[in-house]
Scaffold this motif. Structure first.
Motif, PDB file in Angstrom:
ATOM      1  N   THR A 109       0.833  -1.209   0.000  1.00  7.93           N
ATOM      2  CA  THR A 109       0.000   0.000   0.000  1.00  7.93           C
ATOM      3  C   THR A 109       0.861   1.249   0.000  1.00  7.93           C
ATOM      4  OG1 THR A 109      -1.622  -1.231   1.306  1.00  7.93           O
ATOM      5  CG2 THR A 109      -1.920   1.138   1.152  1.00  7.93           C
ATOM      6  N   TRP A 110       1.899   1.248   0.828  1.00  2.97           N
ATOM      7  CA  TRP A 110       2.801   2.395   0.877  1.00  2.97           C
ATOM      8  C   TRP A 110       3.598   2.529  -0.414  1.00  2.97           C
ATOM      9  CZ3 TRP A 110       3.244   6.640   3.602  1.00  2.97           C
ATOM     10  CH2 TRP A 110       2.691   6.701   4.889  1.00  2.97           C
ATOM     11  N   ALA A 113       1.339   4.229  -2.863  1.00  2.00           N
ATOM     12  CA  ALA A 113       1.283   5.657  -2.537  1.00  2.00           C
ATOM     13  C   ALA A 113       2.584   6.349  -2.913  1.00  2.00           C
ATOM     14  CB  ALA A 113       1.005   5.837  -1.042  1.00  2.00           C
ATOM     15  N   MET A 181      -5.342  -2.593   4.430  1.00  5.12           N
ATOM     16  CA  MET A 181      -6.175  -1.572   5.053  1.00  5.12           C
ATOM     17  C   MET A 181      -5.430  -0.841   6.164  1.00  5.12           C
ATOM     18  SD  MET A 181      -8.729  -1.461   3.229  1.00  5.12           S
ATOM     19  CE  MET A 181      -9.439  -0.124   4.197  1.00  5.12           C
ATOM     20  N   VAL A 184      -3.566   1.714   4.401  1.00  2.00           N
ATOM     21  CA  VAL A 184      -4.443   2.804   3.951  1.00  2.00           C
ATOM     22  C   VAL A 184      -4.685   3.798   5.082  1.00  2.00           C
ATOM     23  CG1 VAL A 184      -6.799   3.359   3.227  1.00  2.00           C
ATOM     24  CG2 VAL A 184      -5.572   1.479   2.134  1.00  2.00           C
ATOM     25  N   TRP A 185      -4.979   3.275   6.285  1.00  5.18           N
ATOM     26  CA  TRP A 185      -5.231   4.175   7.414  1.00  5.18           C
ATOM     27  C   TRP A 185      -3.963   4.930   7.806  1.00  5.18           C
ATOM     28  CZ3 TRP A 185      -9.801   4.231   6.358  1.00  5.18           C
ATOM     29  CH2 TRP A 185     -10.654   3.137   6.358  1.00  5.18           C
ATOM     30  N   GLY A 188      -3.464   7.655   5.222  1.00  7.37           N
ATOM     31  CA  GLY A 188      -4.448   8.711   5.438  1.00  7.37           C
ATOM     32  C   GLY A 188      -4.075   9.625   6.586  1.00  7.37           C
ATOM     33  N   TRP A 191       0.242  11.058   5.494  1.00  7.07           N
ATOM     34  CA  TRP A 191       0.796  11.305   4.162  1.00  7.07           C
ATOM     35  C   TRP A 191       1.586  12.619   4.093  1.00  7.07           C
ATOM     36  CZ3 TRP A 191      -0.536  15.663   1.397  1.00  7.07           C
ATOM     37  CH2 TRP A 191      -1.644  16.374   1.864  1.00  7.07           C
TER      38      TRP A 191
END
Length: 257
Positions: A109-110, A113, A181, A184-185, A188, A191
């Motif tokens: 996920t990172w 991003a 997930m 993701v948190w 969020g 970032w």
């Protein structure tokens, strides 16, 4: 199913050792993976030629590797509690593989991003090379975001631990999605503050260390109602100070005896 104190300590030592090793790599900075080499920008401003030169000097793949090392170094300590949670709720033969799968989902996920983050970093460096202005802009955004309801919402979600199946594909899928997930948190909530050190033309190593302490500290706070709040979230710092005082008092007592 609980974890023995010995196993908890082993998990802590393993994760922190990997994080420290990554920090050493970041500080050594092999191949200048954590710095942007600047090219000449014409007087008319950024151009396609300048962008090409910048990318030739700073390959995107190299920057993504540096981003990955930074994420592992800074974020891995935040995964101690989730990994302990997975160990406590998994069969012994699946503990390590499930924990590794969780971490891979988190890092994936990172990494995704990071594609956008590196694009912003390159864009800012093309627009204002060797300038503190982009870092100041993102720093102000990070400061506002730090005390916003959305920030607290993402932090709250990061405390959510899934019910994990014990066997088969459902277990594999749940653990991997749990990692995604959780990433993701974390993205969020952090970032902007994560992007800030990467935009500094100087002093980014010190800034990364400070940001790491802030992010680990805020992750240790209890969930609270999302609202605008001037909450510095200094729990980690308070623990360090309390432990230091305790050790110092114990040392003084031993000396007096």
């Amino acid at each position: 199913m609980g974890l023995s104190n010995k196993l908890r300590i082993a998990i802590n030592i393993t994760i922190l050792s990997i994080s420290i090793f990554m920090w050493v790599l970041l500080l050594i900075n092999p191949g200048h993976i954590m710095t942007i080499e600047h090219c000449h920008v014409s007087a008319s401003g950024p151009s396609a030629k300048s962008l090409k030169m910048l990318l030739d000097m700073n390959p995107f793949s190299t920057q993504l590797l540096g981003w990955g090392l930074m994420v592992v170094a800074m974020m891995l300590p935040k995964l101690i509690m989730p990994v302990q949670y997975i160990y406590a709720r998994s069969l012994k033969r699946f503990r390590f593989s499930f924990s590794l799968l969780f971490v891979l989902g988190y890092l994936a996920t990172w990494a995704f991003a990071g594609i956008f983050m590196i694009g912003l970093i390159i864009g800012f460096n093309l627009w204002m090379p060797m300038s503190f202005v982009p870092a100041i802009i993102i720093g102000l955004i990070a400061l506002v975001w730090q005390f916003s309801p959305l920030k607290q919402y993402f932090l709250n979600q990061g405390h959510d631990h899934w019910n994990l199946p014990a066997f088969g594909w459902p277990a594999v899928r749940s653990v991997f999605l749990f990692g995604i997930m959780h990433g993701v948190w974390c993205i969020g909530s952090g970032w902007a503050i994560m992007l800030f050190p990467m935009l500094l033309p100087k002093g980014h190593n010190l800034a990364m260390i400070i940001v790491t302490f802030i992010m680990v500290s805020e992750h240790m706070e209890h969930p609270s109602f999302p609202k605008w709040s001037f909450n510095l979230r200094l729990r980690f710092f308070k623990i360090i100070i309390a432990q230091t005082r305790l050790k110092f008092s114990s040392y003084k007592l031993n000396v007096l005896q």
